[in-house]
Design a protein around this motif. Structure first.
Motif, PDB file in Angstrom:
ATOM      1  N   ARG A   1       6.645 -63.202 -24.207  1.00 15.75           N
ATOM      2  CA  ARG A   1       6.531 -64.633 -24.487  1.00 15.75           C
ATOM      3  C   ARG A   1       5.094 -65.024 -24.840  1.00 15.75           C
ATOM      4  NH1 ARG A   1       8.920 -64.197 -19.604  1.00 15.75           N
ATOM      5  NH2 ARG A   1       7.042 -64.993 -18.596  1.00 15.75           N
ATOM      6  N   LEU A   2       5.003 -66.097 -25.631  1.00 18.49           N
ATOM      7  CA  LEU A   2       3.746 -66.807 -25.851  1.00 18.49           C
ATOM      8  C   LEU A   2       3.877 -68.181 -25.218  1.00 18.49           C
ATOM      9  CD1 LEU A   2       3.042 -65.981 -29.621  1.00 18.49           C
ATOM     10  CD2 LEU A   2       1.853 -65.020 -27.639  1.00 18.49           C
ATOM     11  N   HIS A   3       2.828 -68.609 -24.502  1.00 19.42           N
ATOM     12  CA  HIS A   3       2.854 -69.891 -23.804  1.00 19.42           C
ATOM     13  C   HIS A   3       1.740 -70.789 -24.321  1.00 19.42           C
ATOM     14  CE1 HIS A   3       5.341 -68.742 -20.034  1.00 19.42           C
ATOM     15  NE2 HIS A   3       5.582 -67.880 -20.996  1.00 19.42           N
ATOM     16  N   ALA A   4       1.912 -72.083 -24.121  1.00 20.46           N
ATOM     17  CA  ALA A   4       0.846 -73.030 -24.430  1.00 20.46           C
ATOM     18  C   ALA A   4      -0.388 -72.686 -23.603  1.00 20.46           C
ATOM     19  CB  ALA A   4       1.314 -74.454 -24.136  1.00 20.46           C
ATOM     20  N   GLY A   5      -1.549 -72.718 -24.237  1.00 19.52           N
ATOM     21  CA  GLY A   5      -2.794 -72.379 -23.567  1.00 19.52           C
ATOM     22  C   GLY A   5      -3.210 -70.932 -23.737  1.00 19.52           C
ATOM     23  N   ASP A   6      -2.320 -70.080 -24.273  1.00 17.82           N
ATOM     24  CA  ASP A   6      -2.685 -68.683 -24.510  1.00 17.82           C
ATOM     25  C   ASP A   6      -3.702 -68.592 -25.648  1.00 17.82           C
ATOM     26  OD1 ASP A   6      -0.973 -67.794 -22.582  1.00 17.82           O
ATOM     27  OD2 ASP A   6       0.578 -67.070 -23.959  1.00 17.82           O
ATOM     28  N   PRO A   7      -4.718 -67.740 -25.508  1.00 16.39           N
ATOM     29  CA  PRO A   7      -5.606 -67.489 -26.647  1.00 16.39           C
ATOM     30  C   PRO A   7      -4.847 -66.694 -27.707  1.00 16.39           C
ATOM     31  CG  PRO A   7      -6.115 -65.988 -24.858  1.00 16.39           C
ATOM     32  CD  PRO A   7      -5.084 -66.945 -24.325  1.00 16.39           C
ATOM     33  N   LEU A   8      -5.130 -66.930 -28.982  1.00 15.51           N
ATOM     34  CA  LEU A   8      -4.413 -66.228 -30.049  1.00 15.51           C
ATOM     35  C   LEU A   8      -5.360 -65.847 -31.174  1.00 15.51           C
ATOM     36  CD1 LEU A   8      -1.423 -65.419 -30.770  1.00 15.51           C
ATOM     37  CD2 LEU A   8      -1.522 -67.313 -32.404  1.00 15.51           C
TER      38      LEU A   8
END
Length: 299
Positions: free
Chosen positions: A163-170
């Protein structure tokens, strides 16, 4: 002279391993060098084309997502369900189903925002969960059972969710385009042709608008009217698009260039690619040695 079928199979497998390993090695080395050489752009000042961005994921447009296996809220998900199979001495996990979400992502840095279409991307998320259960589609409580459940003892199915979540660095590498804000130019001939192609998909509607003599066909004069109307339509669409607010997009490049979305930074990704290139080189070497040995043996 009869040729041993087993020898042919061995030669084919060794040759495929050598070629595949060599291709993978060269591909990953090229990608590692590309990552190391690409400068990081700010969203507001990024050039149109292939760019490298780094920012933080934010909740984007559309309905919020829930990961299908765990039910956790997220911005993007990918899952696999595998079944444990035994056949004699052979034991393996066989893929039953897999899927990933297709909703757009929103990346923000200190200068602006960019929407990302993840279709076709190599996505490397930070969050990955794996557990076992006795049903093809897991119950959420399966993940919180006894130690034996967590270790998969006696379980037939394995579930993997990322999963990718809000706030993750990308870290993002792809094709960058900006629409609206009066920035895009107009190729009138191409835009006119696109409108005509669109209208041709409903040819009866096209006849209804431009077949002045009602003979069921368009003559040269009527086609000139079609092209003139398409030109005016293309100009109207361009004015509307130019007047819209500026919006940035990142998508898969049309050329054979990497499209990467990763929670790991550039240096860590390049290092991982170099290790993978080394694995490909070893596979290539092993395949070449096996091929040589089989040829010598069969001579």
């Amino acid at each position: 002279m009869a040729v041993d079928p087993g020898l042919l199979v061995g030669l084919g497998m060794a040759g495929a391993a050598s070629l595949g390993g060599g291709w993978w090695c060269l591909r990953r080395l090229a990608q590692a060098r590309l990552l190391e050489d690409m400068p990081t752009s700010k969203i507001r000042s990024a050039a149109q084309g292939y760019v490298e961005l780094y920012g933080v994921l934010q909740a984007g447009p559309g309905e919020p997502l829930s990961a299908p296996l765990t039910g956790k809220p997220c911005l993007w998900w990918r899952y696999r369900i595998e079944e444990y199979r035994e056949s004699g001495k052979s034991k393996s996990w066989r893929l039953l189903e897999s899927a990933s979400s297709e909703g757009w992502l929103s990346l923000a840095d200190s200068s602006g925002q960019c929407l990302i279409n993840p279709l076709g991307a190599e996505v490397r998320p930070a969050r990955r969960e794996s557990w076992h259960g006795d049903r093809r589609h897991p119950r959420r409580e399966d993940r919180h059972g006894l130690l034996g459940q967590l270790l998969g003892m006696g379980k037939r199915y394995r579930y993997i969710e990322e999963r990718l979540h809000a706030g993750d660095p990308l870290y993002a590498l792809g094709e960058f385009r900006t629409s609206g804000g009066g920035r895009q130019g107009l190729d009138l001939a191409a835009a006119q042709a696109a409108v005509v192609r669109e209208w041709k998909q409903d040819f009866q509607g096209l006849l209804g608008r431009f077949d002045r003599d009602g003979n069921g066909a368009l003559d040269d004069q009527e086609w000139r009217l079609v092209r003139l109307a398409a030109q005016l339509e293309a100009e109207d669409r361009h004015r509307a698009a130019s007047g819209a607010p500026e919006q940035n997009h990142l998508r898969r490049p049309q050329e054979a260039l990497p499209f990467l979305l990763s929670c790991k930074g550039e240096d860590e990704l390049a290092r991982a690619f170099r290790w993978q290139a080394l694995g490909g080189a070893l596979l290539c070497l092993g395949g070449a040695l096996a091929l040589t040995w089989l040829l010598t043996r069969g001579a």
